[in-house]
Design a protein around this motif. Sequence first.
Motif, mmCIF file in Angstrom:
data_model
loop_
_atom_site.group_PDB
_atom_site.id
_atom_site.type_symbol
_atom_site.label_atom_id
_atom_site.label_comp_id
_atom_site.label_asym_id
_atom_site.label_seq_id
_atom_site.Cartn_x
_atom_site.Cartn_y
_atom_site.Cartn_z
ATOM 1 N N PRO A 43 0.829 -1.212 0.000
ATOM 2 C CA PRO A 43 0.000 0.000 0.000
ATOM 3 C C PRO A 43 0.863 1.261 0.000
ATOM 4 C CG PRO A 43 -0.867 -1.599 1.559
ATOM 5 C CD PRO A 43 0.453 -2.139 1.083
ATOM 6 N N HIS A 133 -12.899 -7.529 7.261
ATOM 7 C CA HIS A 133 -13.182 -6.489 6.268
ATOM 8 C C HIS A 133 -13.629 -7.045 4.921
ATOM 9 C CE1 HIS A 133 -11.766 -3.140 8.767
ATOM 10 N NE2 HIS A 133 -10.886 -4.006 9.225
ATOM 11 N N VAL A 136 -11.948 -10.680 -0.893
ATOM 12 C CA VAL A 136 -11.445 -10.145 -2.153
ATOM 13 C C VAL A 136 -11.666 -11.208 -3.225
ATOM 14 C CG1 VAL A 136 -9.418 -9.301 -3.387
ATOM 15 C CG2 VAL A 136 -9.728 -8.745 -0.960
ATOM 16 N N SER A 163 -4.187 -10.383 5.481
ATOM 17 C CA SER A 163 -5.042 -11.101 4.539
ATOM 18 C C SER A 163 -4.503 -12.502 4.346
ATOM 19 C CB SER A 163 -5.124 -10.372 3.187
ATOM 20 O OG SER A 163 -3.855 -10.321 2.560
ATOM 21 N N PRO A 186 -4.857 1.901 5.419
ATOM 22 C CA PRO A 186 -5.262 1.938 4.012
ATOM 23 C C PRO A 186 -5.967 0.639 3.599
ATOM 24 C CG PRO A 186 -2.959 1.344 4.149
ATOM 25 C CD PRO A 186 -3.429 1.568 5.572
ATOM 26 N N VAL A 187 -7.164 0.429 4.118
ATOM 27 C CA VAL A 187 -7.851 -0.847 3.902
ATOM 28 C C VAL A 187 -8.085 -1.111 2.412
ATOM 29 C CG1 VAL A 187 -9.947 -2.173 4.379
ATOM 30 C CG2 VAL A 187 -8.926 -0.766 6.181
ATOM 31 N N THR A 188 -8.558 -0.104 1.684
ATOM 32 C CA THR A 188 -8.833 -0.306 0.257
ATOM 33 C C THR A 188 -7.556 -0.634 -0.512
ATOM 34 O OG1 THR A 188 -10.744 1.180 0.355
ATOM 35 C CG2 THR A 188 -9.785 0.756 -1.814
ATOM 36 N N ALA A 189 -6.477 0.104 -0.231
ATOM 37 C CA ALA A 189 -5.205 -0.166 -0.904
ATOM 38 C C ALA A 189 -4.657 -1.529 -0.511
ATOM 39 C CB ALA A 189 -4.192 0.925 -0.571
ATOM 40 N N LYS A 191 -6.425 -4.156 0.198
ATOM 41 C CA LYS A 191 -7.168 -5.153 -0.578
ATOM 42 C C LYS A 191 -6.593 -5.277 -1.988
ATOM 43 C CE LYS A 191 -11.592 -5.007 1.883
ATOM 44 N NZ LYS A 191 -13.049 -4.742 1.793
ATOM 45 N N ALA A 192 -6.188 -4.147 -2.574
ATOM 46 C CA ALA A 192 -5.556 -4.198 -3.893
ATOM 47 C C ALA A 192 -4.232 -4.947 -3.823
ATOM 48 C CB ALA A 192 -5.354 -2.789 -4.433
ATOM 49 N N ARG A 195 -5.027 -8.632 -3.670
ATOM 50 C CA ARG A 195 -5.402 -9.169 -4.991
ATOM 51 C C ARG A 195 -4.149 -9.404 -5.836
ATOM 52 N NH1 ARG A 195 -8.861 -5.797 -5.999
ATOM 53 N NH2 ARG A 195 -10.734 -7.039 -5.640
#
Length: 203
Positions: A43, A133, A136, A163, A186-189, A191-192, A195
């Motif tokens: 992130p 959270h 994914v 994760s 940075p939860v959204t980042a 997750k990226a 992935r």
Amino acid sequence: MVTFRSAVAATGAAALGLVALAASPSATAAPAQPAFLAAAQMPPSSTPWTADPVTPGVPEVGVFCSPDAFPAAGTRYRAFRTELDTGGVQVTTVAATEAKAVALVDRLRQALLSCGERIEREYPEVDASSRYHGKVAVEEGAYVYSLDTANREIGNTDIHLFSVGRDGRTVTYVQWGQMGDLADAPVTAFKATTRTAVNKLHP
């Protein structure tokens, strides 16, 4: 008293490498070992990430929240860090069967979700909260968790993201952590990043 912030950079566990087949004219080449994240795929941070080499073996402190989850033999991991006390680790293992990979994912998920409660029992001066959270959508799926800790005696707060994901028999675990609380994470980042980690295992 263990400082959970310093544990991030030191923790980790493992990637169980496939045993290479003996060379012979009729032998099929062993599959390549799973790939790891690069520093730039962590992130975003205000200072650049650096990544250690992929290292065989299990770090001394094991995997954060689940220190005995991965076998020691044939394991690999990569540690990450920035200049501002932010750290992380990726651990990857190839299980003997897909059923064993599924069981490892389940074990890790249970350990991550119960981590806060177990920390509070072991360290009464620490308030700790674990949260799920979501999933994914990548390969066989990946699952993201957080751990928020606050030491009332020292006055510091730390936030960690975790994760665990799977591609067939291969399981990968990614960890990120720094000072602060969940609002700083940075939860959204992350997750990226998760992935990307799963997609890179077997391109």
